[in-house]
Write a protein that holds these residues in place. Structure first.
Motif, PDB file in Angstrom:
ATOM      1  N   LEU A  90      -3.337  11.347  -7.858  1.00 46.68           N
ATOM      2  CA  LEU A  90      -4.225  10.218  -8.090  1.00 46.68           C
ATOM      3  C   LEU A  90      -3.858   9.141  -7.090  1.00 46.68           C
ATOM      4  O   LEU A  90      -2.684   8.964  -6.770  1.00 46.68           O
ATOM      5  CB  LEU A  90      -4.053   9.655  -9.503  1.00 46.68           C
ATOM      6  CG  LEU A  90      -4.460  10.549 -10.657  1.00 46.68           C
ATOM      7  CD1 LEU A  90      -4.106   9.878 -11.982  1.00 46.68           C
ATOM      8  CD2 LEU A  90      -5.951  10.836 -10.612  1.00 46.68           C
ATOM      9  N   ALA A  91      -4.858   8.406  -6.619  1.00 47.15           N
ATOM     10  CA  ALA A  91      -4.620   7.247  -5.755  1.00 47.15           C
ATOM     11  C   ALA A  91      -4.895   5.990  -6.565  1.00 47.15           C
ATOM     12  O   ALA A  91      -5.867   5.923  -7.322  1.00 47.15           O
ATOM     13  CB  ALA A  91      -5.539   7.297  -4.542  1.00 47.15           C
ATOM     14  N   ILE A  92      -4.030   5.014  -6.421  1.00 43.96           N
ATOM     15  CA  ILE A  92      -4.225   3.725  -7.078  1.00 43.96           C
ATOM     16  C   ILE A  92      -4.626   2.716  -6.005  1.00 43.96           C
ATOM     17  O   ILE A  92      -3.928   2.562  -5.004  1.00 43.96           O
ATOM     18  CB  ILE A  92      -2.951   3.244  -7.799  1.00 43.96           C
ATOM     19  CG1 ILE A  92      -2.514   4.254  -8.860  1.00 43.96           C
ATOM     20  CG2 ILE A  92      -3.187   1.868  -8.426  1.00 43.96           C
ATOM     21  CD1 ILE A  92      -1.224   3.884  -9.574  1.00 43.96           C
ATOM     22  N   HIS A  93      -5.754   2.051  -6.233  1.00 38.94           N
ATOM     23  CA  HIS A  93      -6.244   1.032  -5.310  1.00 38.94           C
ATOM     24  C   HIS A  93      -6.674  -0.210  -6.094  1.00 38.94           C
ATOM     25  O   HIS A  93      -6.879  -0.146  -7.307  1.00 38.94           O
ATOM     26  CB  HIS A  93      -7.446   1.555  -4.509  1.00 38.94           C
ATOM     27  CG  HIS A  93      -7.110   2.620  -3.531  1.00 38.94           C
ATOM     28  ND1 HIS A  93      -6.321   2.412  -2.422  1.00 38.94           N
ATOM     29  CD2 HIS A  93      -7.466   3.931  -3.489  1.00 38.94           C
ATOM     30  CE1 HIS A  93      -6.211   3.535  -1.727  1.00 38.94           C
ATOM     31  NE2 HIS A  93      -6.888   4.491  -2.367  1.00 38.94           N
ATOM     32  N   ARG A  94      -6.817  -1.303  -5.387  1.00 37.66           N
ATOM     33  CA  ARG A  94      -7.380  -2.546  -5.917  1.00 37.66           C
ATOM     34  C   ARG A  94      -6.666  -3.039  -7.171  1.00 37.66           C
ATOM     35  O   ARG A  94      -7.287  -3.385  -8.178  1.00 37.66           O
ATOM     36  CB  ARG A  94      -8.893  -2.380  -6.121  1.00 37.66           C
ATOM     37  CG  ARG A  94      -9.596  -2.114  -4.795  1.00 37.66           C
ATOM     38  CD  ARG A  94     -11.057  -1.826  -4.914  1.00 37.66           C
ATOM     39  NE  ARG A  94     -11.399  -0.450  -5.268  1.00 37.66           N
ATOM     40  CZ  ARG A  94     -11.262   0.610  -4.478  1.00 37.66           C
ATOM     41  NH1 ARG A  94     -10.762   0.493  -3.273  1.00 37.66           N
ATOM     42  NH2 ARG A  94     -11.627   1.821  -4.883  1.00 37.66           N
ATOM     43  N   VAL A  95      -5.336  -3.072  -7.098  1.00 37.88           N
ATOM     44  CA  VAL A  95      -4.521  -3.578  -8.202  1.00 37.88           C
ATOM     45  C   VAL A  95      -4.499  -5.102  -8.132  1.00 37.88           C
ATOM     46  O   VAL A  95      -4.217  -5.681  -7.081  1.00 37.88           O
ATOM     47  CB  VAL A  95      -3.073  -3.038  -8.117  1.00 37.88           C
ATOM     48  CG1 VAL A  95      -2.201  -3.632  -9.215  1.00 37.88           C
ATOM     49  CG2 VAL A  95      -3.059  -1.521  -8.153  1.00 37.88           C
ATOM     50  N   ALA A  96      -4.798  -5.746  -9.247  1.00 42.15           N
ATOM     51  CA  ALA A  96      -4.752  -7.207  -9.295  1.00 42.15           C
ATOM     52  C   ALA A  96      -4.507  -7.645 -10.735  1.00 42.15           C
ATOM     53  O   ALA A  96      -4.916  -6.972 -11.677  1.00 42.15           O
ATOM     54  CB  ALA A  96      -6.063  -7.802  -8.779  1.00 42.15           C
ATOM     55  N   VAL A  97      -3.821  -8.771 -10.868  1.00 40.83           N
ATOM     56  CA  VAL A  97      -3.586  -9.360 -12.189  1.00 40.83           C
ATOM     57  C   VAL A  97      -4.080 -10.805 -12.191  1.00 40.83           C
ATOM     58  O   VAL A  97      -4.167 -11.446 -11.144  1.00 40.83           O
ATOM     59  CB  VAL A  97      -2.099  -9.284 -12.611  1.00 40.83           C
ATOM     60  CG1 VAL A  97      -1.648  -7.844 -12.743  1.00 40.83           C
ATOM     61  CG2 VAL A  97      -1.210 -10.027 -11.646  1.00 40.83           C
ATOM     62  N   ARG A 128      -0.277   8.218  -5.488  1.00 41.96           N
ATOM     63  CA  ARG A 128      -0.114   7.571  -4.185  1.00 41.96           C
ATOM     64  C   ARG A 128      -0.727   6.167  -4.232  1.00 41.96           C
ATOM     65  O   ARG A 128      -1.698   5.933  -4.951  1.00 41.96           O
ATOM     66  CB  ARG A 128      -0.775   8.405  -3.080  1.00 41.96           C
ATOM     67  CG  ARG A 128      -0.076   9.744  -2.883  1.00 41.96           C
ATOM     68  CD  ARG A 128      -0.733  10.590  -1.825  1.00 41.96           C
ATOM     69  NE  ARG A 128      -0.029  11.875  -1.711  1.00 41.96           N
ATOM     70  CZ  ARG A 128      -0.391  12.843  -0.898  1.00 41.96           C
ATOM     71  NH1 ARG A 128      -1.444  12.700  -0.106  1.00 41.96           N
ATOM     72  NH2 ARG A 128       0.301  13.970  -0.851  1.00 41.96           N
ATOM     73  N   ILE A 129      -0.134   5.287  -3.450  1.00 41.31           N
ATOM     74  CA  ILE A 129      -0.585   3.894  -3.390  1.00 41.31           C
ATOM     75  C   ILE A 129      -0.188   3.349  -2.023  1.00 41.31           C
ATOM     76  O   ILE A 129       0.720   3.889  -1.372  1.00 41.31           O
ATOM     77  CB  ILE A 129       0.034   3.072  -4.548  1.00 41.31           C
ATOM     78  CG1 ILE A 129      -0.634   1.702  -4.679  1.00 41.31           C
ATOM     79  CG2 ILE A 129       1.553   2.956  -4.404  1.00 41.31           C
ATOM     80  CD1 ILE A 129      -0.258   0.965  -5.965  1.00 41.31           C
ATOM     81  N   ASP A 130      -0.868   2.296  -1.591  1.00 41.27           N
ATOM     82  CA  ASP A 130      -0.491   1.649  -0.339  1.00 41.27           C
ATOM     83  C   ASP A 130      -0.660   0.152  -0.486  1.00 41.27           C
ATOM     84  O   ASP A 130      -1.352  -0.321  -1.381  1.00 41.27           O
ATOM     85  CB  ASP A 130      -1.337   2.175   0.829  1.00 41.27           C
ATOM     86  CG  ASP A 130      -2.810   1.864   0.680  1.00 41.27           C
ATOM     87  OD1 ASP A 130      -3.257   0.840   1.236  1.00 41.27           O
ATOM     88  OD2 ASP A 130      -3.517   2.632   0.001  1.00 41.27           O
ATOM     89  N   THR A 131      -0.006  -0.601   0.392  1.00 39.66           N
ATOM     90  CA  THR A 131      -0.166  -2.049   0.417  1.00 39.66           C
ATOM     91  C   THR A 131       0.148  -2.598   1.793  1.00 39.66           C
ATOM     92  O   THR A 131       0.781  -1.934   2.612  1.00 39.66           O
ATOM     93  CB  THR A 131       0.685  -2.746  -0.672  1.00 39.66           C
ATOM     94  OG1 THR A 131       0.227  -4.095  -0.824  1.00 39.66           O
ATOM     95  CG2 THR A 131       2.169  -2.749  -0.324  1.00 39.66           C
ATOM     96  N   HIS A 132      -0.294  -3.791   2.014  1.00 39.09           N
ATOM     97  CA  HIS A 132      -0.125  -4.502   3.282  1.00 39.09           C
ATOM     98  C   HIS A 132       1.374  -4.720   3.562  1.00 39.09           C
ATOM     99  O   HIS A 132       2.139  -5.041   2.654  1.00 39.09           O
ATOM    100  CB  HIS A 132      -0.843  -5.850   3.184  1.00 39.09           C
ATOM    101  CG  HIS A 132      -1.014  -6.550   4.479  1.00 39.09           C
ATOM    102  ND1 HIS A 132       0.010  -7.232   5.088  1.00 39.09           N
ATOM    103  CD2 HIS A 132      -2.102  -6.690   5.277  1.00 39.09           C
ATOM    104  CE1 HIS A 132      -0.432  -7.767   6.209  1.00 39.09           C
ATOM    105  NE2 HIS A 132      -1.709  -7.447   6.355  1.00 39.09           N
TER     106      HIS A 132
END
Length: 187
Positions: A90-97, A128-132
Protein backbone atom coordinates in the motif's frame (compact mmCIF):
# COMPACT_ATOMS: atom_id res chain seq x y z
CA UNK A 1 -10.94 8.47 18.24
CA UNK A 2 -11.77 6.34 15.28
CA UNK A 3 -10.31 5.78 11.85
CA UNK A 4 -12.88 5.46 9.09
CA UNK A 5 -13.26 5.73 5.35
CA UNK A 6 -14.02 9.27 4.18
CA UNK A 7 -17.20 10.28 2.40
CA UNK A 8 -17.88 13.28 0.18
CA UNK A 9 -19.47 14.99 3.19
CA UNK A 10 -15.97 15.08 4.73
CA UNK A 11 -14.44 16.97 1.79
CA UNK A 12 -14.70 20.49 3.31
CA UNK A 13 -12.89 19.40 6.50
CA UNK A 14 -10.29 17.45 4.51
CA UNK A 15 -9.63 20.46 2.27
CA UNK A 16 -9.26 22.66 5.35
CA UNK A 17 -6.70 20.28 6.87
CA UNK A 18 -4.78 20.10 3.57
CA UNK A 19 -4.84 23.92 3.38
CA UNK A 20 -3.49 24.09 6.97
CA UNK A 21 -0.70 21.70 5.99
CA UNK A 22 0.14 23.77 2.92
CA UNK A 23 0.33 26.94 5.06
CA UNK A 24 2.48 25.27 7.71
CA UNK A 25 4.93 24.04 5.07
CA UNK A 26 5.04 27.52 3.48
CA UNK A 27 5.76 29.10 6.88
CA UNK A 28 8.75 26.73 7.17
CA UNK A 29 9.93 27.67 3.65
CA UNK A 30 9.33 24.09 2.44
CA UNK A 31 8.07 24.03 -1.15
CA UNK A 32 6.10 20.80 -0.68
CA UNK A 33 2.40 21.28 -1.59
CA UNK A 34 3.02 24.90 -2.66
CA UNK A 35 1.62 24.48 -6.17
CA UNK A 36 -1.72 23.10 -7.26
CA UNK A 37 -1.11 19.71 -5.64
CA UNK A 38 -3.01 18.31 -3.86
CA UNK A 39 -6.07 20.00 -5.33
CA UNK A 40 -9.80 19.39 -4.94
CA UNK A 41 -9.92 17.07 -7.96
CA UNK A 42 -7.25 14.81 -6.43
CA UNK A 43 -9.01 14.76 -3.05
CA UNK A 44 -12.40 14.01 -4.66
CA UNK A 45 -10.87 11.19 -6.71
CA UNK A 46 -9.25 9.74 -3.56
CA UNK A 47 -12.64 9.70 -1.82
CA UNK A 48 -14.45 8.21 -4.83
CA UNK A 49 -11.78 5.50 -5.15
CA UNK A 50 -12.27 4.63 -1.47
CA UNK A 51 -8.68 5.55 -0.62
CA UNK A 52 -9.17 8.39 1.86
CA UNK A 53 -9.34 7.66 5.55
CA UNK A 54 -9.97 10.16 8.32
CA UNK A 55 -9.13 10.16 12.00
CA UNK A 56 -12.21 11.49 13.76
CA UNK A 57 -13.07 12.52 17.30
CA UNK A 58 -16.41 14.02 18.40
CA UNK A 59 -17.51 14.49 14.76
CA UNK A 60 -14.36 16.51 13.99
CA UNK A 61 -11.80 15.27 11.49
CA UNK A 62 -8.36 15.48 13.08
CA UNK A 63 -6.31 13.92 10.30
CA UNK A 64 -6.47 12.40 6.85
CA UNK A 65 -4.47 10.22 4.48
CA UNK A 66 -4.88 8.45 1.15
CA UNK A 67 -4.16 4.72 1.34
CA UNK A 68 -3.64 3.48 -2.20
CA UNK A 69 -3.40 -0.21 -3.15
CA UNK A 70 -1.56 -1.53 -6.16
CA UNK A 71 1.57 -0.41 -7.93
CA UNK A 72 2.26 3.29 -7.45
CA UNK A 73 3.77 4.92 -10.58
CA UNK A 74 5.95 7.22 -8.45
CA UNK A 75 7.55 4.18 -6.82
CA UNK A 76 8.53 2.29 -9.99
CA UNK A 77 11.98 3.92 -10.13
CA UNK A 78 14.06 4.57 -7.03
CA UNK A 79 17.56 5.88 -6.46
CA UNK A 80 18.31 3.30 -3.81
CA UNK A 81 16.43 0.06 -3.22
CA UNK A 82 13.08 -0.91 -1.76
CA UNK A 83 13.12 -3.49 1.02
CA UNK A 84 10.78 -5.77 -0.93
CA UNK A 85 10.46 -6.86 -4.54
CA UNK A 86 7.25 -7.88 -6.29
CA UNK A 87 5.40 -7.81 -2.97
CA UNK A 88 1.89 -6.38 -2.69
CA UNK A 89 2.06 -3.03 -0.92
CA UNK A 90 0.00 0.00 0.00
CA UNK A 91 1.17 3.56 -0.65
CA UNK A 92 0.34 6.31 1.82
CA UNK A 93 -0.03 9.80 0.37
CA UNK A 94 -1.47 13.17 1.38
CA UNK A 95 -1.05 12.76 5.14
CA UNK A 96 -2.17 15.82 7.09
CA UNK A 97 -3.45 16.65 10.56
CA UNK A 98 -5.51 19.55 11.82
CA UNK A 99 -3.52 22.64 12.81
CA UNK A 100 -5.97 23.08 15.69
CA UNK A 101 -4.62 19.94 17.33
CA UNK A 102 -0.85 20.03 16.70
CA UNK A 103 1.21 18.55 19.50
CA UNK A 104 -1.24 15.72 20.23
CA UNK A 105 0.68 13.11 18.24
CA UNK A 106 -2.15 12.76 15.74
CA UNK A 107 0.05 11.69 12.83
CA UNK A 108 1.40 8.85 14.96
CA UNK A 109 -2.13 7.94 16.03
CA UNK A 110 -3.24 7.94 12.40
CA UNK A 111 -0.37 5.62 11.45
CA UNK A 112 -0.99 3.34 14.43
CA UNK A 113 -4.64 2.85 13.54
CA UNK A 114 -3.75 2.28 9.87
CA UNK A 115 -1.22 -0.37 10.84
CA UNK A 116 -3.82 -2.17 12.98
CA UNK A 117 -6.01 -2.53 9.88
CA UNK A 118 -3.20 -3.26 7.43
CA UNK A 119 -1.53 -5.88 9.62
CA UNK A 120 -4.75 -7.90 9.45
CA UNK A 121 -4.77 -7.81 5.64
CA UNK A 122 -2.97 -11.02 4.68
CA UNK A 123 -2.33 -9.85 1.13
CA UNK A 124 -0.37 -6.68 2.06
CA UNK A 125 3.34 -7.24 2.64
CA UNK A 126 4.62 -3.68 2.95
CA UNK A 127 3.71 -0.01 3.10
CA UNK A 128 5.52 2.72 1.16
CA UNK A 129 5.53 6.46 1.74
CA UNK A 130 7.58 9.46 0.67
CA UNK A 131 8.14 13.03 1.80
CA UNK A 132 10.02 16.18 0.89
CA UNK A 133 13.71 16.25 1.97
CA UNK A 134 13.10 19.42 4.00
CA UNK A 135 9.97 18.14 5.76
CA UNK A 136 11.79 17.14 8.94
CA UNK A 137 8.59 16.80 10.99
CA UNK A 138 7.12 14.21 8.60
CA UNK A 139 10.45 12.41 8.32
CA UNK A 140 10.48 12.11 12.12
CA UNK A 141 6.92 10.74 12.20
CA UNK A 142 7.66 8.28 9.39
CA UNK A 143 10.82 6.91 11.01
CA UNK A 144 9.23 6.82 14.48
CA UNK A 145 6.49 4.62 13.02
CA UNK A 146 8.80 1.87 11.82
CA UNK A 147 9.61 2.92 8.26
CA UNK A 148 13.10 2.48 6.82
CA UNK A 149 14.53 5.09 4.47
CA UNK A 150 15.22 3.37 1.15
CA UNK A 151 16.35 6.14 -1.21
CA UNK A 152 14.94 8.91 -3.39
CA UNK A 153 12.08 8.93 -5.87
CA UNK A 154 11.37 11.38 -8.69
CA UNK A 155 7.83 12.76 -8.85
CA UNK A 156 7.73 12.88 -12.67
CA UNK A 157 4.86 10.34 -12.64
CA UNK A 158 2.68 12.97 -10.93
CA UNK A 159 3.70 15.79 -13.28
CA UNK A 160 6.46 17.13 -11.03
CA UNK A 161 9.62 16.07 -12.92
CA UNK A 162 12.87 16.90 -11.18
CA UNK A 163 11.21 16.98 -7.76
CA UNK A 164 12.69 14.30 -5.55
CA UNK A 165 11.38 12.97 -2.26
CA UNK A 166 12.83 10.66 0.36
CA UNK A 167 11.27 7.19 0.06
CA UNK A 168 10.47 4.85 2.94
CA UNK A 169 9.11 1.34 3.37
CA UNK A 170 7.72 -0.61 6.31
CA UNK A 171 7.26 -4.36 6.00
CA UNK A 172 4.26 -6.04 7.59
CA UNK A 173 4.11 -9.31 9.49
CA UNK A 174 2.75 -10.86 6.28
CA UNK A 175 5.88 -10.34 4.18
CA UNK A 176 7.06 -13.46 2.38
CA UNK A 177 10.80 -14.14 2.75
CA UNK A 178 11.21 -14.53 -1.02
CA UNK A 179 10.00 -10.94 -1.47
CA UNK A 180 12.63 -9.45 0.84
CA UNK A 181 15.71 -7.83 -0.64
CA UNK A 182 17.30 -7.19 2.77
CA UNK A 183 17.08 -8.84 6.14
CA UNK A 184 14.59 -6.66 8.01
CA UNK A 185 12.64 -7.23 11.17
CA UNK A 186 8.90 -6.87 10.67
CA UNK A 187 6.95 -4.51 12.90
Amino acid sequence: MLLRQATMADLPQIESIIRDGRELLAAQAIDQWQGAYPNTAVLVDDIHQGWTVVLEENNEILGTAAIIPGEDPTYKQIEGQWLTKQAPYLAIHRVAVSSHHHGRGLAGELFSRLFEQIDHAADIESIRIDTHPQNMAMQHVIKKNGFTETGMIDLAAVDMPGTKDFAYERVTANVKPEHMLHSVTTK
